[in-house]
Write a protein that holds these residues in place. Structure first.
Motif, mmCIF file in Angstrom:
data_model
loop_
_atom_site.group_PDB
_atom_site.id
_atom_site.type_symbol
_atom_site.label_atom_id
_atom_site.label_comp_id
_atom_site.label_asym_id
_atom_site.label_seq_id
_atom_site.Cartn_x
_atom_site.Cartn_y
_atom_site.Cartn_z
ATOM 1 N N MET A 63 17.939 -24.567 17.423
ATOM 2 C CA MET A 63 18.337 -25.115 16.125
ATOM 3 C C MET A 63 19.380 -26.206 16.278
ATOM 4 S SD MET A 63 18.343 -22.205 13.175
ATOM 5 C CE MET A 63 19.135 -20.881 14.089
ATOM 6 N N GLY A 64 20.223 -26.077 17.325
ATOM 7 C CA GLY A 64 21.235 -27.097 17.565
ATOM 8 C C GLY A 64 20.645 -28.478 17.795
ATOM 9 N N HIS A 65 19.394 -28.534 18.202
ATOM 10 C CA HIS A 65 18.714 -29.814 18.436
ATOM 11 C C HIS A 65 18.688 -30.669 17.171
ATOM 12 C CE1 HIS A 65 15.620 -32.604 19.976
ATOM 13 N NE2 HIS A 65 15.035 -32.472 18.801
ATOM 14 N N PHE A 66 18.655 -30.024 16.015
ATOM 15 C CA PHE A 66 18.549 -30.758 14.760
ATOM 16 C C PHE A 66 19.879 -31.343 14.294
ATOM 17 C CE2 PHE A 66 15.047 -27.516 14.165
ATOM 18 C CZ PHE A 66 14.021 -28.410 14.444
ATOM 19 N N PHE A 67 20.998 -30.885 14.874
ATOM 20 C CA PHE A 67 22.303 -31.279 14.362
ATOM 21 C C PHE A 67 23.000 -32.354 15.189
ATOM 22 C CE2 PHE A 67 21.682 -26.937 12.773
ATOM 23 C CZ PHE A 67 21.863 -27.159 11.413
ATOM 24 N N ALA A 68 22.721 -32.419 16.479
ATOM 25 C CA ALA A 68 23.411 -33.386 17.338
ATOM 26 C C ALA A 68 22.640 -33.548 18.635
ATOM 27 C CB ALA A 68 24.844 -32.922 17.630
ATOM 28 N N GLU A 69 23.046 -34.534 19.408
ATOM 29 C CA GLU A 69 22.444 -34.716 20.721
ATOM 30 C C GLU A 69 23.014 -33.659 21.657
ATOM 31 O OE1 GLU A 69 19.986 -36.704 21.404
ATOM 32 O OE2 GLU A 69 20.006 -37.397 19.324
ATOM 33 N N GLU A 70 22.148 -32.830 22.218
ATOM 34 C CA GLU A 70 22.597 -31.751 23.082
ATOM 35 C C GLU A 70 22.897 -32.274 24.489
ATOM 36 O OE1 GLU A 70 20.558 -27.747 21.530
ATOM 37 O OE2 GLU A 70 19.109 -29.222 22.245
ATOM 38 N N GLU A 71 23.831 -31.596 25.166
ATOM 39 C CA GLU A 71 24.254 -32.008 26.494
ATOM 40 C C GLU A 71 24.207 -30.820 27.444
ATOM 41 O OE1 GLU A 71 28.219 -33.340 25.935
ATOM 42 O OE2 GLU A 71 27.721 -34.743 24.327
ATOM 43 N N GLU A 72 24.033 -31.120 28.723
ATOM 44 C CA GLU A 72 24.142 -30.101 29.754
ATOM 45 C C GLU A 72 25.625 -29.879 30.008
ATOM 46 O OE1 GLU A 72 21.884 -28.311 31.027
ATOM 47 O OE2 GLU A 72 19.971 -29.354 30.766
ATOM 48 N N CYS A 73 26.138 -28.722 29.601
ATOM 49 C CA CYS A 73 27.555 -28.427 29.813
ATOM 50 C C CYS A 73 27.737 -26.922 29.920
ATOM 51 C CB CYS A 73 28.424 -28.996 28.689
ATOM 52 S SG CYS A 73 27.946 -28.474 27.033
ATOM 53 N N SER A 74 28.796 -26.508 30.604
ATOM 54 C CA SER A 74 29.033 -25.078 30.813
ATOM 55 C C SER A 74 29.785 -24.443 29.647
ATOM 56 C CB SER A 74 29.816 -24.851 32.114
ATOM 57 O OG SER A 74 31.044 -25.570 32.085
#
Length: 215
Positions: free
Chosen positions: A90-101
């Motif tokens: 769902m987070g995909h719809f709100f912002a650009e997702e990043e690879e982070c810990s």
């Protein structure tokens, strides 16, 4: 993405039906526009018609079209089902997702969905804020819900996964299959999201809820 200030939220929670209208602040419109664009992008990228998506999700083409055209904002359950169909978080719809810990979201950085409206135009009686938007491939989607009015339409929803609710403030009623469960401040509940469910405000009081959706 910054939320409106606290005074704006205070007046919004006490303004009845007007509370669900989209404010004029551009920061609040952005998440809705992002959802519309990303759903359409996912659909067209897979060369699917609205009817194709309707056949798989069970949502009407009218509802899907209204979401894509920014006429309504989908409830969390609807958004979860659409995300599941397209195999994204769902987070995909709100912002650009990043690879982070890890991800830190400051109180003024929450992504706000200012109005939740059903297909027939009726209010769902709440707005929500996403508490994690950038971390990619997370297993949980946390939200802060604010229920601020009683509603006439009490239809229930279901989707894949599990859900956790913690009542931070106020009193709510959870419709869960054929049960009606009263939840007071400090109460919590964990349930399978494939059960038909809906959370409602009791006595028109404002209710704040920490909701975590796991898929």
């Amino acid at each position: 993405m910054r939320r409106p200030d606290s005074a704006w939220l205070f007046s919004w929670s006490r303004s009845g039906t007007a509370a669900i209208q989209a404010p004029s602040l551009s920061c609040c419109a952005a998440p809705v526009l992002a959802i519309r664009a990303k759903i359409r992008e996912l659909r067209t990228g897979k060369k699917l018609t609205l009817q194709d998506v309707s056949n798989e999700t069970g949502f009407s083409t009218s509802l899907l079209s209204q979401i894509e055209n920014n006429n309504i904002s989908p409830p969390i359950a609807t958004l979860s089902k659409i995300a599941n169909f397209f195999e994204v978080r769902m987070g995909h719809f709100f912002a650009e997702e990043e690879e982070c810990s890890f991800e830190v979201v400051r109180s003024g950085e929450r992504t706000l969905m200012p109005r939740v409206i059903s297909e027939d135009g009726s209010s769902h009686g709440y707005f929500f804020e996403s508490l994690s938007v950038r971390k990619k491939n997370k297993k949980m989607d946390p939200f802060l819900l604010t229920l601020n009015e009683q509603v006439a339409n009490t239809c229930t929803y279901s989707h894949n996964g599990e859900e956790f609710l913690f009542i931070m403030q106020g009193k709510a009623e959870l419709l869960l299959d054929d049960q009606r469960i009263l939840l007071n401040e400090g109460d919590s509940v964990y349930f399978d999201s494939n059960l038909k469910h809906r959370l409602l405000s009791v006595d028109c009081g404002q209710v704040k809820v920490l909701a975590v959706v796991v898929r």
